[in-house]
Scaffold this motif. Sequence first.
Motif, PDB file in Angstrom:
ATOM      1  N   ARG A 130      -3.131  -8.765 -11.716  1.00 10.91           N
ATOM      2  CA  ARG A 130      -2.577  -7.922 -10.640  1.00 10.91           C
ATOM      3  C   ARG A 130      -3.446  -7.963  -9.388  1.00 10.91           C
ATOM      4  N   GLU A 131      -2.798  -8.137  -8.246  1.00 11.65           N
ATOM      5  CA  GLU A 131      -3.476  -8.178  -6.953  1.00 11.65           C
ATOM      6  C   GLU A 131      -2.848  -7.120  -6.041  1.00 11.65           C
ATOM      7  N   PHE A 132      -3.600  -6.081  -5.733  1.00  8.47           N
ATOM      8  CA  PHE A 132      -3.143  -5.010  -4.850  1.00  8.47           C
ATOM      9  C   PHE A 132      -3.979  -5.066  -3.570  1.00  8.47           C
ATOM     10  N   SER A 133      -3.356  -5.293  -2.440  1.00  7.91           N
ATOM     11  CA  SER A 133      -4.095  -5.390  -1.185  1.00  7.91           C
ATOM     12  C   SER A 133      -3.531  -4.410  -0.165  1.00  7.91           C
ATOM     13  N   ILE A 134      -4.375  -4.009   0.775  1.00  5.55           N
ATOM     14  CA  ILE A 134      -3.982  -3.041   1.781  1.00  5.55           C
ATOM     15  C   ILE A 134      -4.706  -3.347   3.085  1.00  5.55           C
ATOM     16  N   GLU A 135      -3.975  -3.240   4.194  1.00  3.77           N
ATOM     17  CA  GLU A 135      -4.565  -3.382   5.520  1.00  3.77           C
ATOM     18  C   GLU A 135      -5.131  -2.030   5.946  1.00  3.77           C
ATOM     19  N   VAL A 136      -6.357  -2.051   6.457  1.00  2.00           N
ATOM     20  CA  VAL A 136      -7.082  -0.822   6.726  1.00  2.00           C
ATOM     21  C   VAL A 136      -7.594  -0.824   8.167  1.00  2.00           C
ATOM     22  N   HIS A 153       5.957  -2.095   4.321  1.00  3.03           N
ATOM     23  CA  HIS A 153       5.563  -1.953   5.719  1.00  3.03           C
ATOM     24  C   HIS A 153       5.442  -0.477   6.079  1.00  3.03           C
ATOM     25  N   VAL A 154       4.269  -0.095   6.580  1.00  7.97           N
ATOM     26  CA  VAL A 154       4.006   1.271   7.029  1.00  7.97           C
ATOM     27  C   VAL A 154       3.776   1.196   8.539  1.00  7.97           C
ATOM     28  N   PRO A 155       4.738   1.586   9.362  1.00  2.44           N
ATOM     29  CA  PRO A 155       4.660   1.286  10.800  1.00  2.44           C
ATOM     30  C   PRO A 155       3.805   2.231  11.632  1.00  2.44           C
ATOM     31  N   PHE A 156       3.272   3.297  11.046  1.00  2.00           N
ATOM     32  CA  PHE A 156       2.686   4.364  11.853  1.00  2.00           C
ATOM     33  C   PHE A 156       1.245   4.082  12.265  1.00  2.00           C
ATOM     34  N   CYS A 157       0.929   4.462  13.509  1.00  2.00           N
ATOM     35  CA  CYS A 157      -0.438   4.444  14.043  1.00  2.00           C
ATOM     36  C   CYS A 157      -0.614   5.710  14.891  1.00  2.00           C
ATOM     37  N   ARG A 158      -1.836   6.223  14.927  1.00  2.00           N
ATOM     38  CA  ARG A 158      -2.108   7.400  15.767  1.00  2.00           C
ATOM     39  C   ARG A 158      -2.366   7.018  17.219  1.00  2.00           C
ATOM     40  N   THR A 159      -2.936   5.837  17.429  1.00  2.00           N
ATOM     41  CA  THR A 159      -3.156   5.345  18.791  1.00  2.00           C
ATOM     42  C   THR A 159      -2.659   3.911  18.872  1.00  2.00           C
ATOM     43  N   ALA A 205      16.640  -1.072  -9.435  1.00  2.00           N
ATOM     44  CA  ALA A 205      17.861  -1.147 -10.237  1.00  2.00           C
ATOM     45  C   ALA A 205      18.402  -2.566 -10.337  1.00  2.00           C
ATOM     46  N   LEU A 206      17.977  -3.459  -9.431  1.00  6.89           N
ATOM     47  CA  LEU A 206      18.510  -4.819  -9.404  1.00  6.89           C
ATOM     48  C   LEU A 206      17.752  -5.783 -10.308  1.00  6.89           C
ATOM     49  N   PHE A 207      16.496  -5.469 -10.621  1.00  9.34           N
ATOM     50  CA  PHE A 207      15.624  -6.436 -11.286  1.00  9.34           C
ATOM     51  C   PHE A 207      15.462  -6.108 -12.762  1.00  9.34           C
ATOM     52  N   ASP A 208      15.507  -7.150 -13.600  1.00  8.82           N
ATOM     53  CA  ASP A 208      15.303  -6.971 -15.034  1.00  8.82           C
ATOM     54  C   ASP A 208      13.847  -6.574 -15.319  1.00  8.82           C
ATOM     55  N   ASP A 209      13.628  -5.971 -16.466  1.00  9.19           N
ATOM     56  CA  ASP A 209      12.305  -5.463 -16.818  1.00  9.19           C
ATOM     57  C   ASP A 209      11.307  -6.553 -17.194  1.00  9.19           C
ATOM     58  N   ASP A 210      11.763  -7.791 -17.329  1.00  6.70           N
ATOM     59  CA  ASP A 210      10.841  -8.872 -17.683  1.00  6.70           C
ATOM     60  C   ASP A 210      10.285  -9.566 -16.436  1.00  6.70           C
ATOM     61  N   ARG A 211      10.329  -8.859 -15.309  1.00  7.05           N
ATOM     62  CA  ARG A 211       9.828  -9.430 -14.056  1.00  7.05           C
ATOM     63  C   ARG A 211       8.734  -8.504 -13.504  1.00  7.05           C
ATOM     64  N   PRO A 212       7.503  -8.624 -13.987  1.00  3.46           N
ATOM     65  CA  PRO A 212       6.442  -7.702 -13.585  1.00  3.46           C
ATOM     66  C   PRO A 212       6.001  -7.928 -12.143  1.00  3.46           C
ATOM     67  N   VAL A 213       5.449  -6.897 -11.552  1.00  2.00           N
ATOM     68  CA  VAL A 213       4.844  -6.989 -10.227  1.00  2.00           C
ATOM     69  C   VAL A 213       3.415  -7.488 -10.384  1.00  2.00           C
ATOM     70  N   GLU A 214       3.145  -8.661  -9.822  1.00  2.00           N
ATOM     71  CA  GLU A 214       1.789  -9.224  -9.866  1.00  2.00           C
ATOM     72  C   GLU A 214       1.042  -8.995  -8.558  1.00  2.00           C
ATOM     73  N   GLN A 215       1.787  -8.813  -7.475  1.00  2.00           N
ATOM     74  CA  GLN A 215       1.159  -8.597  -6.177  1.00  2.00           C
ATOM     75  C   GLN A 215       1.801  -7.410  -5.476  1.00  2.00           C
ATOM     76  N   LEU A 216       0.982  -6.653  -4.771  1.00  2.00           N
ATOM     77  CA  LEU A 216       1.445  -5.573  -3.903  1.00  2.00           C
ATOM     78  C   LEU A 216       0.620  -5.637  -2.632  1.00  2.00           C
ATOM     79  N   HIS A 217       1.296  -5.605  -1.488  1.00  2.00           N
ATOM     80  CA  HIS A 217       0.573  -5.610  -0.209  1.00  2.00           C
ATOM     81  C   HIS A 217       1.152  -4.543   0.694  1.00  2.00           C
ATOM     82  N   LEU A 218       0.291  -3.679   1.222  1.00  2.00           N
ATOM     83  CA  LEU A 218       0.679  -2.672   2.200  1.00  2.00           C
ATOM     84  C   LEU A 218       0.202  -3.124   3.571  1.00  2.00           C
TER      85      LEU A 218
END
Length: 463
Positions: A146-152, A61-67, A101-114
Amino acid sequence: MANRLPLERELLRRYDVTGPRYTSYPTAAQFTEAFDGRRYRERVAAGNGDPMPRALSLYVHVPFCRTVCFYCACNKVITANYRRAERYLDRLIQELDLQAALFDDDRPVEQLHLGGGTPTYFTDADLERLIGAIRDRFPLADPPVREFSIEVDPRTVDRERVARLAELGFNRLSLGVQDFDSDVQKAINRIQGVKDTADVVAEARAQGFHSVNLDLMYGLPLQTPERLHRTLDAVQDIRPDRIALYNYAHMPQMFRIQRQIAEASLPSAENKLTLLIEAMQRLAEGGYQYIGMDHFALPGDELAQAANDGTLHRNFQGYATRPDLDLIGLGASSIGQIGDAYSQNRRDPEGHAEAVSAGELPIWRGVELSADDRLRRDVIQSVMCQGRVDFDTVEERHGVIFRQYFAEALEELTPLVDDGLLDIHARGLAVTERGQFFLRNVAMPFDAYLVEARNQRRFSRVI
């Protein structure tokens, strides 16, 4: 023959009640501070110990907005002081250290959403720093998966920036529009041109993005059918892969910024129904498949394919295509799901920063699901995503007799059956074509917490 949705004004009036959107069950209204960092760590450890640990999804979560947009109900910070974003990014990276530090290395990131706020408030250099920090701390799935998504916000992005986002690995884009009419835009304090938006979408396609979504709203101040009609013309010319058509929920008692909108400028309840019906019919006639709730997609889009093959899922980002991932929430107010537990970070950036600077997970509250919660979650997910519930499947999975366990819920659904919105037969229930817009109304009788939550006025209206 053009597609038509069976939307009937009288039914929409009758079933326009308040209720959850069911991005989770139990909903956030049931989260408590009894769920803390210790219990979160226990949940992660249990997931690591599974014979086949789940892959991961990350929400930042990126909370910043200029307006400020006057309709907005998101957790946001309005500032022109970029140093605040830089400090926030420092804390995000510290939080990544704590989580990785909590997650084992056999758990890849398949999705990222900003999400936000406005993720593209960050400069290209800082977005690169964030993505690099994630790559350094988590194994990433290969690009086909891999699915990387971003709100624009299209006002913050040009063709060059879209190309840079592609270089960083993003392959899905979601753009806020709401309405292209100039009078409506002035009333909500969001001035945005059609061409700028179309250029961003065109560049995303040129860069090979898998999917582009546009967000629209109905019920905004000064909105009329004619004005919304022109917006939909422009949107259909742009031809995004997905469209989200959201109901503007005017709740100034909860969201102070909405007090900038004069209530007299809002469409009447009857006119709002007109806006909804005409917008949904236009999208359907334009070749978009109705997915459910407020989502549409072109037939070839992955979301439409998931709806057709029964793999559609619902989570905190709305409708999704992958039900089998654990979700890590990063940043202020983010919500995550690890196994059968939900957690939410502290809402304010200052509280988030204080926790991670002290080396603590910034978890504010959450909930661990009981056996009854898991059962009801399965039923509600089936309603919201597949529009049907198979009693045998539920009974086999949870060891109950469906008609006995949910006798009250089935009785409460009788009016929907009488109105032709739902069929209930010996071994299941199915939402009819006429009832597909009323999924929330079908799901609500299975919600054990709804009476209490409604009394606290936590939910917007269904229509």
